[in-house]
Design a protein around this motif. Structure first.
Motif, PDB file in Angstrom:
ATOM      1  N   VAL A  67       0.836  -1.204   0.000  1.00  6.54           N
ATOM      2  CA  VAL A  67       0.000   0.000   0.000  1.00  6.54           C
ATOM      3  C   VAL A  67       0.873   1.257   0.000  1.00  6.54           C
ATOM      4  O   VAL A  67       0.601   2.233  -0.716  1.00  6.54           O
ATOM      5  CB  VAL A  67      -0.939  -0.017   1.218  1.00  6.54           C
ATOM      6  CG1 VAL A  67      -1.694   1.310   1.324  1.00  6.54           C
ATOM      7  CG2 VAL A  67      -1.916  -1.180   1.117  1.00  6.54           C
ATOM      8  N   PHE A  68       1.950   1.239   0.777  1.00  7.21           N
ATOM      9  CA  PHE A  68       2.839   2.398   0.850  1.00  7.21           C
ATOM     10  C   PHE A  68       3.501   2.667  -0.499  1.00  7.21           C
ATOM     11  O   PHE A  68       3.596   3.824  -0.940  1.00  7.21           O
ATOM     12  CB  PHE A  68       3.888   2.153   1.935  1.00  7.21           C
ATOM     13  CG  PHE A  68       4.843   3.290   2.124  1.00  7.21           C
ATOM     14  CD1 PHE A  68       4.437   4.469   2.727  1.00  7.21           C
ATOM     15  CD2 PHE A  68       6.163   3.191   1.692  1.00  7.21           C
ATOM     16  CE1 PHE A  68       5.313   5.524   2.900  1.00  7.21           C
ATOM     17  CE2 PHE A  68       7.035   4.231   1.854  1.00  7.21           C
ATOM     18  CZ  PHE A  68       6.620   5.397   2.462  1.00  7.21           C
ATOM     19  N   VAL A  71       0.968   4.176  -2.923  1.00  7.20           N
ATOM     20  CA  VAL A  71       0.670   5.573  -2.607  1.00  7.20           C
ATOM     21  C   VAL A  71       1.807   6.491  -3.048  1.00  7.20           C
ATOM     22  O   VAL A  71       1.587   7.532  -3.673  1.00  7.20           O
ATOM     23  CB  VAL A  71       0.399   5.724  -1.094  1.00  7.20           C
ATOM     24  CG1 VAL A  71       0.309   7.203  -0.706  1.00  7.20           C
ATOM     25  CG2 VAL A  71      -0.892   5.010  -0.717  1.00  7.20           C
ATOM     26  N   GLY A  74       1.950   6.685  -6.830  1.00  6.11           N
ATOM     27  CA  GLY A  74       0.825   7.473  -7.330  1.00  6.11           C
ATOM     28  C   GLY A  74       1.023   8.959  -7.122  1.00  6.11           C
ATOM     29  O   GLY A  74       0.749   9.766  -8.015  1.00  6.11           O
ATOM     30  N   VAL A  75       1.513   9.332  -5.933  1.00  9.59           N
ATOM     31  CA  VAL A  75       1.787  10.751  -5.671  1.00  9.59           C
ATOM     32  C   VAL A  75       2.877  11.269  -6.603  1.00  9.59           C
ATOM     33  O   VAL A  75       2.796  12.399  -7.114  1.00  9.59           O
ATOM     34  CB  VAL A  75       2.175  10.945  -4.193  1.00  9.59           C
ATOM     35  CG1 VAL A  75       2.654  12.371  -3.940  1.00  9.59           C
ATOM     36  CG2 VAL A  75       0.996  10.606  -3.288  1.00  9.59           C
TER      37      VAL A  75
END
Length: 376
Positions: A67-68, A71, A74-75
């Motif tokens: 998940v990290f 994220v 994506g950022v």
């Protein structure tokens, strides 16, 4: 096992453990400890095998890591897209500004990703130090070139060796920098002038113009070979053009023609960007000299060489020399002056004797041959 004073007697039977007092006060410790085996710590037991490292805690860490990573990536993609959109709308944004904005976002994302993963998997500093030492030793041995390339990337950034858009020569490749990565540098290759056509790799383009090939060079090359930068601190280069003429030609007229052509088509020292000269003097304490075109004479065995030295922009060399050549040839043709070339003058011949007579017949030739044989 017995001890002096209050003595404890441990009697182990199967998986049970009892403690009693044998002497002293009548104190009975009635704690029962079930099982002597050390708890497995949540290790998964499957197919008769205890799978080391596969437990609930590591599973949670794995999910959290995925998940990290999603994220952070994506950022990073979103920020790069925003930078590209705003830079595309702005007229003042340059290619270097867009590149370094994206490069900064990538570096920040990489640092956050590494720190985050280390924090997830190594919450104990002692374990982190031990794991880091083992991993560092293995990585340093297996990825020597990669680590050297990464160090070269940091040196390039810190030392301002070159940036995107600079014209450089690195690792035997000449051209303009298109992209600067962590491991490799991407260069749009250019050709070579005739004076260096024999250099490796050989070129079919006989000038400093693009060949169309895109070459990637490892950043580690900066530690083993020099890097030539044509445009970083002073975006001009001194060039020369040589014209051979005969000793009987009007050398003064040819010299004036060369200087006139250089002033018309090369860089004008008076209108040259003052900021470039100030930057060169401020950074290195060197002031550009000999900015005005100048002609040098040289005597040879066959002709007189007149070489004009001038300054021109790094990306304008071939166009300037082409315009100067047309200008010079036109002026020399109108003045009736030709370009000297290698010639050979016959200054003397050995004496030749020509004798005209009747051709001997076949019988006479045989007799002459027999006579020569008997004499020998």
């Amino acid at each position: 096992m017995r001890l002096s004073g209050p003595t404890f007697s441990w009697n182990v039977a199967g998986s049970q453990e009892r403690a009693k007092t044998a002497e002293g006060p009548n104190l009975v410790i009635g704690r029962r400890v079930e099982g002597l085996r050390r708890p497995s710590g949540g290790i998964v037991h499957f197919l008769g095998i205890d799978w080391v490292g596969v437990n609930a805690e590591n599973g949670r860490k794995l999910v959290l890591s995925i998940v990290f990573i999603v994220v952070v990536v994506g950022v990073r993609i979103g920020l790069r897209a925003l930078v590209g959109r705003f830079a595309g709308r702005s007229r003042d944004a340059t290619a270097q500004l867009r590149f370094w904005s994206r490069q900064g976002i990538s570096l920040l994302a990489a640092v956050v990703l590494v720190l985050g993963l280390l924090s997830i998997w190594f919450n104990d500093p002692t374990r982190l130090a031990t794991a880091f030492g083992l991993v560092s030793a293995g990585v340093a041995f297996a990825l020597q070139q990669v680590i050297t390339s990464l160090a070269g990337y940091l040196v390039i950034l810190r030392g301002n060796t070159f940036t995107v858009g600079d014209r450089i020569s690195m690792g035997g490749v000449r051209g303009d920098v298109m992209r600067l990565g962590f491991i490799q540098t991407t260069i749009m290759e250019m050709g070579q002038p005739p004076s260096v056509q024999g250099a490796d790799p050989a070129m079919w383009v006989r000038s400093r113009q693009f060949t169309g090939r895109i070459v990637t060079v490892s950043n580690s090359q900066i530690f083993s070979e020099p890097v030539y930068n044509y445009s970083r601190d002073f975006p001009f280069i001194w060039e020369e053009m040589m014209i051979p003429i005969t000793y009987q030609a009007d050398r003064g007229f040819v010299e004036r023609t060369l200087i006139e052509a250089a002033r018309c088509h090369a860089a004008d020292p008076d209108t040259m960007a003052a900021s470039a000269k100030e930057h060169l003097q401020r950074s290195f304490g060197v002031e550009p000299i000999e900015l005005e075109p100048r002609v040098f004479w040289r005597i040879t065995d066959n002709w007189m060489e007149l070489t004009v030295r001038f300054i021109v922009g790094t990306h304008e060399i071939r166009g300037a020399k082409d315009a100067m050549t047309r200008h010079i040839i036109g002026e020399l043709d109108r003045a009736g002056i030709g370009i000297a070339s290698a010639t050979y003058d016959i200054v003397g011949l050995p004496p030749l004797h020509l004798q005209r007579g009747r051709r001997a017949g076949p019988a006479q030739e045989r007799d002459a041959g027999d006579t020569a044989g008997r004499m020998s």
